[in-house]
Design a protein around this motif. Structure first.
Motif, PDB file in Angstrom:
ATOM      1  N   GLU A  18       0.843  -1.191   0.000  1.00 18.11           N
ATOM      2  CA  GLU A  18       0.000   0.000   0.000  1.00 18.11           C
ATOM      3  C   GLU A  18       0.875   1.236   0.000  1.00 18.11           C
ATOM      4  O   GLU A  18       2.056   1.196   0.347  1.00 18.11           O
ATOM      5  CB  GLU A  18      -0.950   0.012   1.200  1.00 18.11           C
TER       6      GLU A  18
ATOM      7  N   PRO B 172      -6.324   8.928   1.637  1.00 18.15           N
ATOM      8  CA  PRO B 172      -6.572   7.532   1.260  1.00 18.15           C
ATOM      9  C   PRO B 172      -5.318   6.874   0.707  1.00 18.15           C
ATOM     10  O   PRO B 172      -4.467   7.526   0.094  1.00 18.15           O
ATOM     11  CB  PRO B 172      -7.659   7.651   0.175  1.00 18.15           C
ATOM     12  N   ARG B 173      -5.210   5.575   0.914  1.00 21.34           N
ATOM     13  CA  ARG B 173      -4.030   4.828   0.484  1.00 21.34           C
ATOM     14  C   ARG B 173      -4.427   3.817  -0.590  1.00 21.34           C
ATOM     15  O   ARG B 173      -5.419   3.096  -0.456  1.00 21.34           O
ATOM     16  CB  ARG B 173      -3.396   4.097   1.675  1.00 21.34           C
ATOM     17  N   ALA B 174      -3.636   3.791  -1.660  1.00 16.44           N
ATOM     18  CA  ALA B 174      -3.825   2.781  -2.698  1.00 16.44           C
ATOM     19  C   ALA B 174      -3.348   1.441  -2.152  1.00 16.44           C
ATOM     20  O   ALA B 174      -2.291   1.349  -1.525  1.00 16.44           O
ATOM     21  CB  ALA B 174      -3.038   3.160  -3.941  1.00 16.44           C
ATOM     22  N   ARG B 175      -4.131   0.389  -2.400  1.00 18.21           N
ATOM     23  CA  ARG B 175      -3.805  -0.937  -1.881  1.00 18.21           C
ATOM     24  C   ARG B 175      -3.753  -1.945  -3.028  1.00 18.21           C
ATOM     25  O   ARG B 175      -4.532  -1.855  -3.986  1.00 18.21           O
ATOM     26  CB  ARG B 175      -4.826  -1.373  -0.840  1.00 18.21           C
TER      27      ARG B 175
ATOM     28  N   HIS C 196      -5.452  -4.509  -8.277  1.00 18.94           N
ATOM     29  CA  HIS C 196      -5.648  -3.215  -7.621  1.00 18.94           C
ATOM     30  C   HIS C 196      -6.928  -3.277  -6.793  1.00 18.94           C
ATOM     31  O   HIS C 196      -8.010  -3.540  -7.319  1.00 18.94           O
ATOM     32  CB  HIS C 196      -5.750  -2.104  -8.659  1.00 18.94           C
ATOM     33  N   GLU C 197      -6.785  -3.024  -5.504  1.00 22.34           N
ATOM     34  CA  GLU C 197      -7.957  -3.010  -4.626  1.00 22.34           C
ATOM     35  C   GLU C 197      -8.618  -1.636  -4.613  1.00 22.34           C
ATOM     36  O   GLU C 197      -9.774  -1.512  -4.211  1.00 22.34           O
ATOM     37  CB  GLU C 197      -7.544  -3.416  -3.204  1.00 22.34           C
ATOM     38  N   THR C 198      -7.893  -0.615  -5.057  1.00 22.34           N
ATOM     39  CA  THR C 198      -8.424   0.760  -5.060  1.00 22.34           C
ATOM     40  C   THR C 198      -8.054   1.444  -6.386  1.00 22.34           C
ATOM     41  O   THR C 198      -7.396   2.485  -6.380  1.00 22.34           O
ATOM     42  CB  THR C 198      -7.830   1.548  -3.882  1.00 22.34           C
TER      43      THR C 198
ATOM     44  N   GLU D 154      -9.581   3.286  -8.421  1.00 25.49           N
ATOM     45  CA  GLU D 154     -10.090   4.644  -8.621  1.00 25.49           C
ATOM     46  C   GLU D 154      -9.154   5.700  -8.054  1.00 25.49           C
ATOM     47  O   GLU D 154      -9.185   6.868  -8.477  1.00 25.49           O
ATOM     48  CB  GLU D 154     -11.478   4.781  -7.987  1.00 25.49           C
ATOM     49  N   LEU D 155      -8.294   5.317  -7.108  1.00 25.98           N
ATOM     50  CA  LEU D 155      -7.358   6.273  -6.538  1.00 25.98           C
ATOM     51  C   LEU D 155      -6.185   6.564  -7.463  1.00 25.98           C
ATOM     52  O   LEU D 155      -5.583   7.633  -7.392  1.00 25.98           O
ATOM     53  CB  LEU D 155      -6.825   5.743  -5.194  1.00 25.98           C
TER      54      LEU D 155
ATOM     55  N   GLN E 238      -6.825   8.549 -12.005  1.00 26.43           N
ATOM     56  CA  GLN E 238      -7.560   9.805 -11.930  1.00 26.43           C
ATOM     57  C   GLN E 238      -7.293  10.608 -13.200  1.00 26.43           C
ATOM     58  O   GLN E 238      -6.164  10.668 -13.693  1.00 26.43           O
ATOM     59  CB  GLN E 238      -7.138  10.596 -10.692  1.00 26.43           C
TER      60      GLN E 238
END
Length: 308
Positions: free
Chosen positions: A145, A154-157, A176-178, A180-181, A184
């Motif tokens: 992360e 927020p942290r990308a995981r 990628h669990e995130t 959308e982070l 962008q």
């Protein structure tokens, strides 16, 4: 006679086959997620890529676990990324040598350049089971992360399945669990027009062995490469090429491997037929067999091909 909610005559077998095929497809690589260029001098690498016309994300320090069940700790490494409409290029540096670098230092000691090849996966548990059934001693899911642009935000995981002890470097499946982070809109516009990461070129003294390792990791079939060696096409249309050193000059003229195996090149597709890249990279890049090519010495140790 079928009952409500049951398949009619002749449907059960095809439905079962379809479900099996879907499960099988999810437990394999679906595409090329990103490539990572590695260095001990982050500011110099990042400045070089900005000079090539990439708009980079902010510096982000990485955290992770040394073992699948270990505590999360801050690592030695940090990155900036060139995010693309499809895929991205990670520019990874050792920022604090006193911390655990997860083996990156040993890779950079071989040569500064590309050492990370990450393929996209959807089903983490399914891929882990598939790889273990194939005899690969993968201890478990590796978690990583990092912050995105605000250390307190927020942290990308990420969930990763690295191929253990691969001579080709940090070769892995990733989810990628995130997402959308990272993807962008503000980071997807590059002055050089780069839009898609569509391929990579690996040079190996034993191309068959390297190709089999990548094929096992991906769960996808190999093809012969037109110039020799092998190609690994992925479902998203990207393509990995695994070539013997004697044919490298046919696709990347003038590129000399500092060691083998060597991640020699990345292919980026542009959104405007290379119009912006030709303007931005005038005097830096030259037309080659695959497109407009930036030599490794100007791109952190890997040749960057801009394909129209």
């Amino acid at each position: 006679m079928s009952h409500p909610g049951e398949p009619g005559p002749g449907v059960g077998a095809s439905a079962s086959a379809s479900a099996s095929a879907s499960a099988s497809a999810s437990a394999s690589a679906s595409g090329l997620d990103h490539a990572g260029i590695c260095t001990r001098d982050g500011p110099a690498l990042w400045a070089a890529f900005e000079a090539l016309g990439f708009a980079l994300t902010p510096v982000a320090r990485q955290s992770g676990r040394r073992t699948p069940d270990g505590p999360i700790e801050e690592l030695a490494t940090g990155n900036r990324c060139a995010m693309l409409r499809q895929g991205y290029v990670e520019l990874l540096a050792i920022l604090d040598p006193a911390r655990f670098d997860n083996g990156l230092g040993a890779l950079v000691d071989r040569y500064p350049g590309m050492h990370i090849l990450a393929l996209t996966m959807g089903d983490v548990a399914g891929n882990l089971a598939r790889l273990r059934r194939g005899g690969l001693a993968i201890p478990g899911v590796a978690h990583l992360e990092r912050p995105v642009d605000d250390p307190a935000g927020p942290r990308a995981r990420f969930s990763r399945l690295p191929l253990p002890d691969a001579p080709e470097g940090r070769v892995q499946l990733i989810r990628h669990e995130t997402p959308e982070l990272l993807w962008q809109e503000r980071w997807l516009h590059h002055p050089n027009g780069a839009a898609t990461l569509c391929g990579s070129i690996l040079v190996s003294a034993q191309p068959a062995e390297s190709a089999v390792r990548l094929s096992r990791l991906a769960g996808q079939a190999l093809e012969p490469d037109p110039v020799g060696g092998f190609a690994l096409p992925l479902p998203d249309g990207t393509r990995l090429r695994i070539l013997p050193p004697e044919v490298l000059g046919e696709v990347l003229p003038g590129v000399v491997p500092p060691a083998l195996p060597f991640h020699a090149g990345l292919v980026l597709r542009t959104a405007d037929g290379n119009a912006a890249a030709r303007r931005w990279l005038a005097g830096i890049a030259a037309e080659g067999p695959l497109g407009l090519c930036v030599p490794p010495e100007r791109a952190g140790g890997v040749a960057l091909v801009f394909a129209p």
